[in-house]
Design an enzyme around this catalytic site. Sequence first.
Site, PDB file in Angstrom:
ATOM      1  N   TYR A 133       0.852  -1.195   0.000  1.00 44.24           N
ATOM      2  CA  TYR A 133       0.000   0.000   0.000  1.00 44.24           C
ATOM      3  C   TYR A 133       0.883   1.238   0.000  1.00 44.24           C
ATOM      4  O   TYR A 133       1.867   1.299   0.737  1.00 44.24           O
ATOM      5  CB  TYR A 133      -0.902   0.038   1.247  1.00 44.24           C
ATOM      6  CG  TYR A 133      -2.349  -0.164   0.881  1.00 44.24           C
ATOM      7  CD1 TYR A 133      -2.979   0.734   0.010  1.00 44.24           C
ATOM      8  CD2 TYR A 133      -3.075  -1.239   1.365  1.00 44.24           C
ATOM      9  CE1 TYR A 133      -4.301   0.548  -0.358  1.00 44.24           C
ATOM     10  CE2 TYR A 133      -4.401  -1.424   0.987  1.00 44.24           C
ATOM     11  CZ  TYR A 133      -5.010  -0.535   0.127  1.00 44.24           C
ATOM     12  OH  TYR A 133      -6.299  -0.701  -0.246  1.00 44.24           O
ATOM     13  N   GLU A 177      -0.531   4.844  -0.543  1.00 45.32           N
ATOM     14  CA  GLU A 177      -1.333   6.046  -0.823  1.00 45.32           C
ATOM     15  C   GLU A 177      -0.481   7.295  -0.614  1.00 45.32           C
ATOM     16  O   GLU A 177       0.271   7.389   0.357  1.00 45.32           O
ATOM     17  CB  GLU A 177      -2.576   6.082   0.066  1.00 45.32           C
ATOM     18  CG  GLU A 177      -3.682   5.202  -0.507  1.00 45.32           C
ATOM     19  CD  GLU A 177      -4.722   4.814   0.509  1.00 45.32           C
ATOM     20  OE1 GLU A 177      -4.367   4.637   1.684  1.00 45.32           O
ATOM     21  OE2 GLU A 177      -5.886   4.668   0.108  1.00 45.32           O
ATOM     22  N   ASP A 183      -6.314  13.823 -24.939  1.00 45.36           N
ATOM     23  CA  ASP A 183      -6.271  12.420 -24.531  1.00 45.36           C
ATOM     24  C   ASP A 183      -5.628  11.663 -25.695  1.00 45.36           C
ATOM     25  O   ASP A 183      -6.264  11.425 -26.726  1.00 45.36           O
ATOM     26  CB  ASP A 183      -7.694  11.928 -24.258  1.00 45.36           C
ATOM     27  CG  ASP A 183      -7.735  10.444 -23.907  1.00 45.36           C
ATOM     28  OD1 ASP A 183      -6.715   9.751 -24.095  1.00 45.36           O
ATOM     29  OD2 ASP A 183      -8.800   9.979 -23.463  1.00 45.36           O
ATOM     30  N   THR A 186      -3.395   6.340 -22.011  1.00 43.80           N
ATOM     31  CA  THR A 186      -3.233   4.997 -21.466  1.00 43.80           C
ATOM     32  C   THR A 186      -1.788   4.589 -21.743  1.00 43.80           C
ATOM     33  O   THR A 186      -1.080   5.250 -22.508  1.00 43.80           O
ATOM     34  CB  THR A 186      -4.181   3.981 -22.139  1.00 43.80           C
ATOM     35  OG1 THR A 186      -3.999   4.064 -23.553  1.00 43.80           O
ATOM     36  CG2 THR A 186      -5.626   4.250 -21.796  1.00 43.80           C
ATOM     37  N   LYS A 202      -1.514   0.824 -25.197  1.00 48.59           N
ATOM     38  CA  LYS A 202      -1.880   0.715 -26.622  1.00 48.59           C
ATOM     39  C   LYS A 202      -0.588   0.777 -27.441  1.00 48.59           C
ATOM     40  O   LYS A 202       0.224  -0.130 -27.339  1.00 48.59           O
ATOM     41  CB  LYS A 202      -2.891   1.799 -26.975  1.00 48.59           C
ATOM     42  CG  LYS A 202      -4.212   1.640 -26.187  1.00 48.59           C
ATOM     43  CD  LYS A 202      -5.271   2.625 -26.620  1.00 48.59           C
ATOM     44  CE  LYS A 202      -6.596   2.380 -25.927  1.00 48.59           C
ATOM     45  NZ  LYS A 202      -6.742   3.076 -24.646  1.00 48.59           N
ATOM     46  N   ARG A 207      -1.540  -2.339 -18.688  1.00 44.59           N
ATOM     47  CA  ARG A 207      -2.787  -1.565 -18.721  1.00 44.59           C
ATOM     48  C   ARG A 207      -2.695  -0.484 -17.653  1.00 44.59           C
ATOM     49  O   ARG A 207      -2.428  -0.788 -16.490  1.00 44.59           O
ATOM     50  CB  ARG A 207      -3.989  -2.461 -18.422  1.00 44.59           C
ATOM     51  CG  ARG A 207      -4.105  -3.661 -19.306  1.00 44.59           C
ATOM     52  CD  ARG A 207      -5.457  -4.310 -19.175  1.00 44.59           C
ATOM     53  NE  ARG A 207      -6.429  -3.519 -19.888  1.00 44.59           N
ATOM     54  CZ  ARG A 207      -6.592  -3.546 -21.202  1.00 44.59           C
ATOM     55  NH1 ARG A 207      -5.864  -4.319 -21.959  1.00 44.59           N
ATOM     56  NH2 ARG A 207      -7.497  -2.790 -21.778  1.00 44.59           N
TER      57      ARG A 207
HETATM   58  N1  DSN Z   1     -11.554   0.664 -25.330  1.00 42.08           N
HETATM   59  C1  DSN Z   1     -10.545   1.538 -25.892  1.00 42.08           C
HETATM   60  C2  DSN Z   1     -10.432   1.388 -27.334  1.00 42.08           C
HETATM   61  O1  DSN Z   1     -10.644   0.287 -27.805  1.00 42.08           O
HETATM   62  O2  DSN Z   1     -10.120   2.326 -28.034  1.00 42.08           O
HETATM   63  C3  DSN Z   1     -10.805   2.929 -25.520  1.00 42.08           C
HETATM   64  O3  DSN Z   1     -11.080   3.013 -24.174  1.00 42.08           O
END
Ligand code: DSN
Length: 423
Positions: free
Chosen positions: A47, A49, A193, A219, A222, A228
């Site tokens: 933990y 925080e 974003d 994120t 990707k 993730r």
């Molecule tokens: N689910 C993601 C995507 O496939 O683009 C976006 O959150």
Amino acid sequence: MHRDTTVFDLIIQEKERQMNGIELIASENFASNQVMEAAGSVLTNKYAEGLPGKRYYGGCEVVDEIETIAINRAKELFGAGWANVQPHSGAQANAAVMLAVLKPGDKILGFDLSHGGHLTHGSAVNFSGKLYEPHFYGVEEDTGVINYDKVEQTALAEKPKLIICGASAYSRDWDYERLRAIADQIDALLLADISHPSGLIARGLLNDPLEYCHIVTTTTHKTLRGPRGGLIMMRDDFENPFGYKNPKGELRKMSALLDSGVFPGTQGGPLEHIIAAKAVAFGEALTDDYMDYIVQVKKNAAVMAKSFVDKGYKVISDGTDNHLMLIDLRSKGLTGKIAENTLIKADITINKNMVPFDDKSPFVTSGMRLGTAAITTRGLVEEDMEKIVDLIDNVLSYHYDDGKIEVIKQEVNEWMRNFPLNK
Ligand code: DSN
């Protein structure tokens, strides 16, 4: 301890599925073994925080070092002056930003979900559309490209407090400079974003949002190919323009607002095992190998989009600047649902997707979205993209013929066995 074969047998099954198929879901990728090792480490037990050096728990000396490395690598990778690596996901990163800068009922202006935007940019079914008053801009029907004059008209008419750019299914680069000029006219903040193209942006293959946007979220799993997770960044910190003050009556810095938007605003304990995996992934993304990879992702997407156009498919905006493309299947007499359900029978994974001005529901859709981040990790190059488009075209042309699709599936499985998921 008894080995939980019920779960681990399924994990083996999932690995086989990933190995055997052609993965074209634009938001997916294959993380490296060392990224997964960090994500599966003893750090899950801790933990922590708070932030490095300012925690609410003891025993944080080691995770402090790890989180500091993650922050510094994120800053180096993107040329950011400030970063928070704790958001559990892109949606959490956006929630933290909105909590930090907006009050319930404030206006936001985002890219329409049905034109390629994201749920967290104001959709009625998401917190962003329930807590705030959403307005949207979209693409032109004839070009499939955003018309910035119209964005400006809507911004001037509605005067949102936050303008959001970035998308889940938009294949063109963004004019951040123009958007900042629009935001400045109405004293709005500009949030980018960059969840989808962040790997391309990090290595200079697309325009740099940090130069013009007040805040940038992404994120990490990707094109960035990490675990993730989410990340918030700014190029430069600044005093918030809304008059939010600390208990001493001083204007709060945006970094302080964003940190508290993450914790305690929207999250509890940070996932230090995932933060370690982010640090590893950011380190990988700084290497020459990753540079070669991300250049190939972009080349592969360009060839794939052209191959679809050559076969008579309607690619929205007629091509791509990044790793993905959106295809309108109406001219082929197909829906996104049919395409997704048929291609999966051949172990080719795509996702059905609304296209701009779609006349079908989100459960059916007229389009499919494809991306090259995952297959490029497996080592596929330009000539393989032409082969993939041939395979897809064959499956879709014979979508009613299960026998023919089974033969294509065997071909896909044999071919993909030659390519490791990641090294
Ligand atoms: N689910 C993601 C995507 O496939 O683009 C976006 O959150």
